[in-house]
Design a protein around this motif. Structure first.
Motif, PDB file in Angstrom:
ATOM      1  N   ARG A 272       0.838  -1.212   0.000  1.00  0.00           N
ATOM      2  CA  ARG A 272       0.000   0.000   0.000  1.00  0.00           C
ATOM      3  C   ARG A 272       0.871   1.259   0.000  1.00  0.00           C
ATOM      4  O   ARG A 272       0.529   2.259  -0.642  1.00  0.00           O
ATOM      5  N   ARG A 273       1.991   1.218   0.696  1.00  0.00           N
ATOM      6  CA  ARG A 273       2.907   2.370   0.661  1.00  0.00           C
ATOM      7  C   ARG A 273       3.485   2.534  -0.742  1.00  0.00           C
ATOM      8  O   ARG A 273       3.605   3.651  -1.247  1.00  0.00           O
ATOM      9  N   CYS A 274       3.826   1.433  -1.394  1.00  0.00           N
ATOM     10  CA  CYS A 274       4.322   1.505  -2.769  1.00  0.00           C
ATOM     11  C   CYS A 274       3.270   2.110  -3.697  1.00  0.00           C
ATOM     12  O   CYS A 274       3.602   2.913  -4.579  1.00  0.00           O
ATOM     13  N   ILE A 275       2.012   1.741  -3.492  1.00  0.00           N
ATOM     14  CA  ILE A 275       0.927   2.290  -4.304  1.00  0.00           C
ATOM     15  C   ILE A 275       0.816   3.792  -4.086  1.00  0.00           C
ATOM     16  O   ILE A 275       0.646   4.559  -5.045  1.00  0.00           O
ATOM     17  N   GLU A 276       0.941   4.241  -2.843  1.00  0.00           N
ATOM     18  CA  GLU A 276       0.937   5.691  -2.565  1.00  0.00           C
ATOM     19  C   GLU A 276       2.065   6.383  -3.319  1.00  0.00           C
ATOM     20  O   GLU A 276       1.870   7.451  -3.910  1.00  0.00           O
ATOM     21  N   LEU A 277       3.244   5.780  -3.321  1.00  0.00           N
ATOM     22  CA  LEU A 277       4.386   6.350  -4.043  1.00  0.00           C
ATOM     23  C   LEU A 277       4.142   6.323  -5.549  1.00  0.00           C
ATOM     24  O   LEU A 277       4.508   7.271  -6.261  1.00  0.00           O
ATOM     25  N   GLY A 278       3.508   5.255  -6.035  1.00  0.00           N
ATOM     26  CA  GLY A 278       3.169   5.170  -7.456  1.00  0.00           C
ATOM     27  C   GLY A 278       2.217   6.285  -7.875  1.00  0.00           C
ATOM     28  O   GLY A 278       2.335   6.835  -8.973  1.00  0.00           O
ATOM     29  N   LYS A 279       1.299   6.638  -7.002  1.00  0.00           N
ATOM     30  CA  LYS A 279       0.371   7.743  -7.288  1.00  0.00           C
ATOM     31  C   LYS A 279       1.126   9.061  -7.394  1.00  0.00           C
ATOM     32  O   LYS A 279       0.818   9.900  -8.254  1.00  0.00           O
ATOM     33  N   ILE A 280       2.131   9.259  -6.558  1.00  0.00           N
ATOM     34  CA  ILE A 280       2.961  10.471  -6.635  1.00  0.00           C
ATOM     35  C   ILE A 280       3.700  10.505  -7.967  1.00  0.00           C
ATOM     36  O   ILE A 280       3.743  11.543  -8.639  1.00  0.00           O
ATOM     37  N   ALA A 281       4.272   9.366  -8.353  1.00  0.00           N
ATOM     38  CA  ALA A 281       4.973   9.293  -9.644  1.00  0.00           C
ATOM     39  C   ALA A 281       4.020   9.655 -10.785  1.00  0.00           C
ATOM     40  O   ALA A 281       4.378  10.439 -11.680  1.00  0.00           O
ATOM     41  N   LYS A 282       2.819   9.105 -10.737  1.00  0.00           N
ATOM     42  CA  LYS A 282       1.825   9.377 -11.782  1.00  0.00           C
ATOM     43  C   LYS A 282       1.481  10.868 -11.831  1.00  0.00           C
ATOM     44  O   LYS A 282       1.401  11.453 -12.914  1.00  0.00           O
ATOM     45  N   GLU A 283       1.316  11.489 -10.657  1.00  0.00           N
ATOM     46  CA  GLU A 283       1.042  12.931 -10.597  1.00  0.00           C
ATOM     47  C   GLU A 283       2.190  13.738 -11.203  1.00  0.00           C
ATOM     48  O   GLU A 283       1.982  14.823 -11.733  1.00  0.00           O
ATOM     49  N   ASN A 284       3.402  13.188 -11.147  1.00  0.00           N
ATOM     50  CA  ASN A 284       4.585  13.838 -11.717  1.00  0.00           C
ATOM     51  C   ASN A 284       4.740  13.563 -13.210  1.00  0.00           C
ATOM     52  O   ASN A 284       5.740  13.958 -13.809  1.00  0.00           O
ATOM     53  N   GLY A 285       3.770  12.838 -13.804  1.00  0.00           N
ATOM     54  CA  GLY A 285       3.825  12.528 -15.224  1.00  0.00           C
ATOM     55  C   GLY A 285       4.646  11.296 -15.561  1.00  0.00           C
ATOM     56  O   GLY A 285       4.985  11.063 -16.727  1.00  0.00           O
ATOM     57  N   GLU A 286       4.949  10.503 -14.557  1.00  0.00           N
ATOM     58  CA  GLU A 286       5.757   9.295 -14.732  1.00  0.00           C
ATOM     59  C   GLU A 286       4.869   8.058 -14.782  1.00  0.00           C
ATOM     60  O   GLU A 286       3.683   8.118 -14.471  1.00  0.00           O
ATOM     61  N   SER A 287       5.480   6.917 -15.111  1.00  0.00           N
ATOM     62  CA  SER A 287       4.794   5.645 -14.925  1.00  0.00           C
ATOM     63  C   SER A 287       4.505   5.494 -13.435  1.00  0.00           C
ATOM     64  O   SER A 287       5.330   5.895 -12.600  1.00  0.00           O
TER      65      SER A 287
ATOM     66  N   VAL B 268       4.931   3.946 -10.638  1.00  0.00           N
ATOM     67  CA  VAL B 268       5.696   2.919  -9.939  1.00  0.00           C
ATOM     68  C   VAL B 268       6.301   3.498  -8.666  1.00  0.00           C
ATOM     69  O   VAL B 268       6.943   4.549  -8.689  1.00  0.00           O
ATOM     70  N   GLY B 269       6.081   2.780  -7.558  1.00  0.00           N
ATOM     71  CA  GLY B 269       6.682   3.133  -6.283  1.00  0.00           C
ATOM     72  C   GLY B 269       7.357   1.916  -5.692  1.00  0.00           C
ATOM     73  O   GLY B 269       6.908   0.784  -5.903  1.00  0.00           O
ATOM     74  N   SER B 270       8.447   2.153  -4.957  1.00  0.00           N
ATOM     75  CA  SER B 270       9.227   1.056  -4.403  1.00  0.00           C
ATOM     76  C   SER B 270       9.767   1.440  -3.030  1.00  0.00           C
ATOM     77  O   SER B 270      10.062   2.612  -2.778  1.00  0.00           O
ATOM     78  N   ILE B 271       9.881   0.442  -2.151  1.00  0.00           N
ATOM     79  CA  ILE B 271      10.459   0.669  -0.820  1.00  0.00           C
ATOM     80  C   ILE B 271      11.437  -0.458  -0.496  1.00  0.00           C
ATOM     81  O   ILE B 271      11.354  -1.553  -1.040  1.00  0.00           O
ATOM     82  N   LEU B 272      12.362  -0.159   0.405  1.00  0.00           N
ATOM     83  CA  LEU B 272      13.258  -1.174   0.966  1.00  0.00           C
ATOM     84  C   LEU B 272      12.919  -1.353   2.429  1.00  0.00           C
ATOM     85  O   LEU B 272      12.727  -0.369   3.160  1.00  0.00           O
ATOM     86  N   ILE B 273      12.864  -2.618   2.851  1.00  0.00           N
ATOM     87  CA  ILE B 273      12.540  -2.976   4.229  1.00  0.00           C
ATOM     88  C   ILE B 273      13.732  -3.716   4.831  1.00  0.00           C
ATOM     89  O   ILE B 273      14.304  -4.602   4.206  1.00  0.00           O
TER      90      ILE B 273
ATOM     91  N   ARG C 149      16.342   5.896 -13.949  1.00  0.00           N
ATOM     92  CA  ARG C 149      15.650   6.433 -12.774  1.00  0.00           C
ATOM     93  C   ARG C 149      14.341   5.693 -12.490  1.00  0.00           C
ATOM     94  O   ARG C 149      13.359   6.293 -12.080  1.00  0.00           O
ATOM     95  N   HIS C 150      14.357   4.369 -12.675  1.00  0.00           N
ATOM     96  CA  HIS C 150      13.204   3.542 -12.295  1.00  0.00           C
ATOM     97  C   HIS C 150      13.106   3.505 -10.775  1.00  0.00           C
ATOM     98  O   HIS C 150      14.122   3.631 -10.071  1.00  0.00           O
ATOM     99  N   ALA C 151      11.904   3.319 -10.262  1.00  0.00           N
ATOM    100  CA  ALA C 151      11.661   3.360  -8.816  1.00  0.00           C
ATOM    101  C   ALA C 151      12.554   2.375  -8.059  1.00  0.00           C
ATOM    102  O   ALA C 151      13.061   2.698  -6.974  1.00  0.00           O
ATOM    103  N   GLU C 152      12.761   1.188  -8.620  1.00  0.00           N
ATOM    104  CA  GLU C 152      13.556   0.169  -7.920  1.00  0.00           C
ATOM    105  C   GLU C 152      15.018   0.585  -7.801  1.00  0.00           C
ATOM    106  O   GLU C 152      15.667   0.304  -6.794  1.00  0.00           O
ATOM    107  N   ILE C 153      15.536   1.241  -8.816  1.00  0.00           N
ATOM    108  CA  ILE C 153      16.920   1.725  -8.750  1.00  0.00           C
ATOM    109  C   ILE C 153      16.987   2.960  -7.866  1.00  0.00           C
ATOM    110  O   ILE C 153      17.935   3.130  -7.094  1.00  0.00           O
ATOM    111  N   GLU C 154      15.984   3.801  -7.937  1.00  0.00           N
ATOM    112  CA  GLU C 154      15.943   5.009  -7.099  1.00  0.00           C
ATOM    113  C   GLU C 154      15.960   4.661  -5.610  1.00  0.00           C
ATOM    114  O   GLU C 154      16.651   5.300  -4.821  1.00  0.00           O
ATOM    115  N   VAL C 155      15.189   3.637  -5.209  1.00  0.00           N
ATOM    116  CA  VAL C 155      15.151   3.283  -3.787  1.00  0.00           C
ATOM    117  C   VAL C 155      16.516   2.765  -3.329  1.00  0.00           C
ATOM    118  O   VAL C 155      16.968   3.083  -2.228  1.00  0.00           O
ATOM    119  N   ILE C 156      17.180   2.007  -4.190  1.00  0.00           N
ATOM    120  CA  ILE C 156      18.523   1.522  -3.850  1.00  0.00           C
ATOM    121  C   ILE C 156      19.494   2.703  -3.765  1.00  0.00           C
ATOM    122  O   ILE C 156      20.264   2.819  -2.803  1.00  0.00           O
TER     123      ILE C 156
END
Length: 147
Positions: free
Chosen positions: A10-25, A27-32, A53-60
């Protein structure tokens, strides 16, 4: 465990919504690590004009910049979309132990690609063991990001 997966997704989905608002695909990603979110990333390739700058690389990147620690053994990555081949290479390089995603990405995915199954591969000795892979968590909610 499913509730934890859903909570983190659900947190990733929230981040994905932010990306979408920014005109991006979307996608949201987190590290636990030890049940704590230690870094977050959102898709930023269009804004930064950089395909890496994909979400998975950005989180790393974000985690390494914060800590200078590049060995991510014992970490779990959650992401709304199955990591693409490029992202999967980075995940394996940094030895992330588990990857959880919502939507599979087909031929460009690091797991579902017919020819480039980087996530489950055991053929590159430097990478060590393949991560635990958990697909389809909140798949419908992740798909809904595209509408």
């Amino acid at each position: 465990m499913m509730n934890d997966h859903e909570s983190y997704m659900r947190r990733c989905i929230e981040l994905g919504k932010i990306a979408k608002e920014n005109g991006e695909s979307p996608v949201g990603s987190i590290l636990i690590k030890d049940n704590i979110i230690v870094a977050e990333g959102i898709e930023a390739g269009k804004q930064k004009k950089d395909i890496t700058r994909h979400a998975e690389i950005e989180v790393i990147r974000n985690y390494i910049q914060q800590t200078s620690n590049s060995n991510l053994e014992g970490f779990t990555m959650y992401t709304t979309h199955e990591p693409y081949i490029m992202c999967s290479y980075v995940i394996r390089h940094h030895k992330i132990s588990s990857v959880v995603w919502g939507i599979s990405t087909g031929e460009i995915g690091g797991y579902s690609s017919p020819d480039f199954k980087i996530l489950p591969s055991e053929t590159i000795s430097k990478w060590g063991d393949a991560p635990l892979l958990i697909p389809n968590i909140l798949e419908e909610e992740c798909k809904a990001l595209h509408h």
